[in-house]
Write a protein that holds these residues in place. Structure first.
Motif, PDB file in Angstrom:
ATOM      1  N   GLU A   1       0.842  -1.192   0.000  1.00  0.00           N
ATOM      2  CA  GLU A   1       0.000   0.000   0.000  1.00  0.00           C
ATOM      3  C   GLU A   1       0.877   1.241   0.000  1.00  0.00           C
ATOM      4  OE1 GLU A   1      -3.139   1.830   3.123  1.00  0.00           O
ATOM      5  OE2 GLU A   1      -3.651  -0.171   2.364  1.00  0.00           O
ATOM      6  N   PRO A   2       0.615   2.204  -0.890  1.00  0.00           N
ATOM      7  CA  PRO A   2       1.444   3.418  -0.918  1.00  0.00           C
ATOM      8  C   PRO A   2       1.392   4.161   0.416  1.00  0.00           C
ATOM      9  CG  PRO A   2       0.008   3.298  -2.846  1.00  0.00           C
ATOM     10  CD  PRO A   2      -0.449   2.237  -1.904  1.00  0.00           C
ATOM     11  N   THR A   3       2.499   4.770   0.772  1.00  0.00           N
ATOM     12  CA  THR A   3       2.520   5.634   1.956  1.00  0.00           C
ATOM     13  C   THR A   3       1.721   6.897   1.674  1.00  0.00           C
ATOM     14  OG1 THR A   3       4.733   4.787   2.480  1.00  0.00           O
ATOM     15  CG2 THR A   3       4.025   6.788   3.617  1.00  0.00           C
ATOM     16  N   THR A   4       1.927   7.443   0.478  1.00  0.00           N
ATOM     17  CA  THR A   4       1.116   8.574  -0.001  1.00  0.00           C
ATOM     18  C   THR A   4       0.885   8.384  -1.494  1.00  0.00           C
ATOM     19  OG1 THR A   4       3.075   9.943  -0.459  1.00  0.00           O
ATOM     20  CG2 THR A   4       2.058  10.192   1.704  1.00  0.00           C
ATOM     21  N   GLY A   5      -0.099   9.095  -2.027  1.00  0.00           N
ATOM     22  CA  GLY A   5      -0.373   9.053  -3.458  1.00  0.00           C
ATOM     23  C   GLY A   5      -1.541   8.142  -3.807  1.00  0.00           C
ATOM     24  N   ARG A   6      -1.880   8.121  -5.103  1.00  0.00           N
ATOM     25  CA  ARG A   6      -3.037   7.346  -5.571  1.00  0.00           C
ATOM     26  C   ARG A   6      -2.682   6.521  -6.797  1.00  0.00           C
ATOM     27  NH1 ARG A   6      -7.970  10.618  -7.027  1.00  0.00           N
ATOM     28  NH2 ARG A   6      -6.441  11.944  -8.105  1.00  0.00           N
ATOM     29  N   ILE A   7      -3.386   5.394  -6.947  1.00  0.00           N
ATOM     30  CA  ILE A   7      -3.266   4.536  -8.119  1.00  0.00           C
ATOM     31  C   ILE A   7      -4.651   4.417  -8.732  1.00  0.00           C
ATOM     32  CG2 ILE A   7      -2.673   2.232  -8.968  1.00  0.00           C
ATOM     33  CD1 ILE A   7      -0.794   2.001  -6.531  1.00  0.00           C
TER      34      ILE A   7
END
Length: 382
Positions: free
Chosen positions: A63-69
């Protein structure tokens, strides 16, 4: 359940400001990237550059620490892996040894309760050129055939995006090259998005429409294989994507459409369109296969630029002979000379003139005071 044609619900894959940290270590650093629907996209880089972590975040395994997919308008950043229209093919194949090839391919559909899948399995085996192999077990197949089964098992689920994590790394050289051709053929036929992670430059350039070279969690350069090879953006890319001869140079002025540079007391010109910098320090670069050897200045074609040096090594590699030439300033140049049979091999310790066409050179940024070009660590590619 109605079978969905490949690519029917495809959409661009977008990573927006994605960062992944493990404690104090940042594996992926503020990565923004668009992978067009239906493309064959390669993430290329050495061990530890962040490419596999990026792939795992797209798959939902990290899971990203920050940001979007996003897939099109759908934000999949927090979705569980099994809820994403994404499948992954790993280097290890991960086939079930007790199941037949047909049952391995059908596994995902059976878990979802899909009925009447025999025809789909047959089509998948045909797609990967394994007609008639359905009743065999994985142990009865070669490594390349097992890799095709893993590919069929992923494709039968009709993912919007297929992720390939070093899928050819366990194969020998000849089989790996055969599978490169097969993977590209299959991707073209099914038309879905392939995202391929690899440390193998040849693999990325052979198959991908677009290559992103990663370094320390960031994208160093992105573009088509031809664009990036012929005109790299940085010294790192120039030495990572193939080999380059890089000389420390300084811009001295302009002459029409050319940028004038000086390197080790010699003067050269580079077309302005081939320059990433037009002032101050730079790396003057030429690929080894764009260099030519002559036994005297009188044999250098008009308009070519040149330096004189001594051959320090000669290695026969089949299609070409690799020469190392040491000019007066000491740094060796690498020259790939095709074994066309037109000219006799040159002897070690002989004096030669290395020459090239100005439009085959390029000029890249060079940090002030740096005189030795960065070298890609071959051990990091293992």
């Amino acid at each position: 359940m109605t079978e969905q044609p490949y690519g029917a619900s495809g959409a661009d894959l977008n990573l927006v400001g994605v960062t992944k940290s493990f404690g104090a270590f940042t594996a992926v650093d503020d990565l923004s990237l668009t992978v067009p629907q239906g493309s064959f996209f390669a993430l290329l880089g050495a061990s530890g550059c962040g490419k596999t972590t990026t792939l795992r975040m797209i798959a939902g395994l990290e899971e990203p620490t920050t940001g979007r997919i996003l897939l099109g308008d759908q934000d999949v950043t927090r979705l569980r892996p099994y809820k994403r229209p994404v499948n992954t093919v790993f280097q290890s194949y991960a086939l079930f040894p007790h199941l037949s090839i047909a049952d391995n391919v059908a596994f995902g559909l059976r878990r979802r309760g899909v009925k009447g899948i025999a025809d789909q399995v047959e089509r998948m085996l045909h797609l990967v050129d394994l007609d008639g192999f359905g009743k065999r077990k994985p142990s009865q197949l070669s490594g390349g055939q097992q890799q095709r089964v893993a590919l069929a098992r992923a494709l039968i689920n009709h993912p919007q995006v297929l992720l390939l994590d070093e899928p050819l790394g366990a194969l020998d050289l000849k089989l790996r090259r055969q599978m490169q051709v097969e993977l590209k053929r299959i991707q073209t036929e099914v038309g879905i998005t392939f995202v391929h992670v690899t440390h193998d430059q040849e693999e990325a350039m052979t198959m991908a429409d677009t290559v992103a070279v990663m370094n320390a969690g960031r994208i160093e350069q992105l573009g088509s294989p031809v664009e990036m090879y012929d005109f790299p953006g940085t010294a790192f890319v120039a030495n990572f994507l193939g080999q380059s001869n890089l000389f420390a140079a300084t811009v001295t002025g302009r002459s029409g459409d050319d940028v004038l540079v000086e390197s080790h007391g010699a003067r050269f010109s580079v077309p302005a369109a081939r320059c990433r910098v037009t002032d101050g320090p730079g790396w003057l670069g030429v690929r080894p296969e764009k260099l030519h050897l002559a036994t005297g200045l009188d044999k250098v074609p008009s308009g070519h630029q040149s330096v004189t040096g001594i051959i320090t090594d000669s290695s026969y590699v089949g299609v070409s002979t690799q020469y190392l030439v040491r000019p007066a300033w000491g740094d060796e140049l690498t020259v790939f000379s095709p074994n066309s049979g037109v000219a006799a091999p040159l002897a070690v310790a002989g004096e030669v003139t290395v020459h090239w066409r100005p439009e085959h050179a390029f000029l890249l940024p060079r940090p002030e005071g740096q005189t030795v070009a960065p070298v890609v660590d071959a051990e990091a590619l293992a």
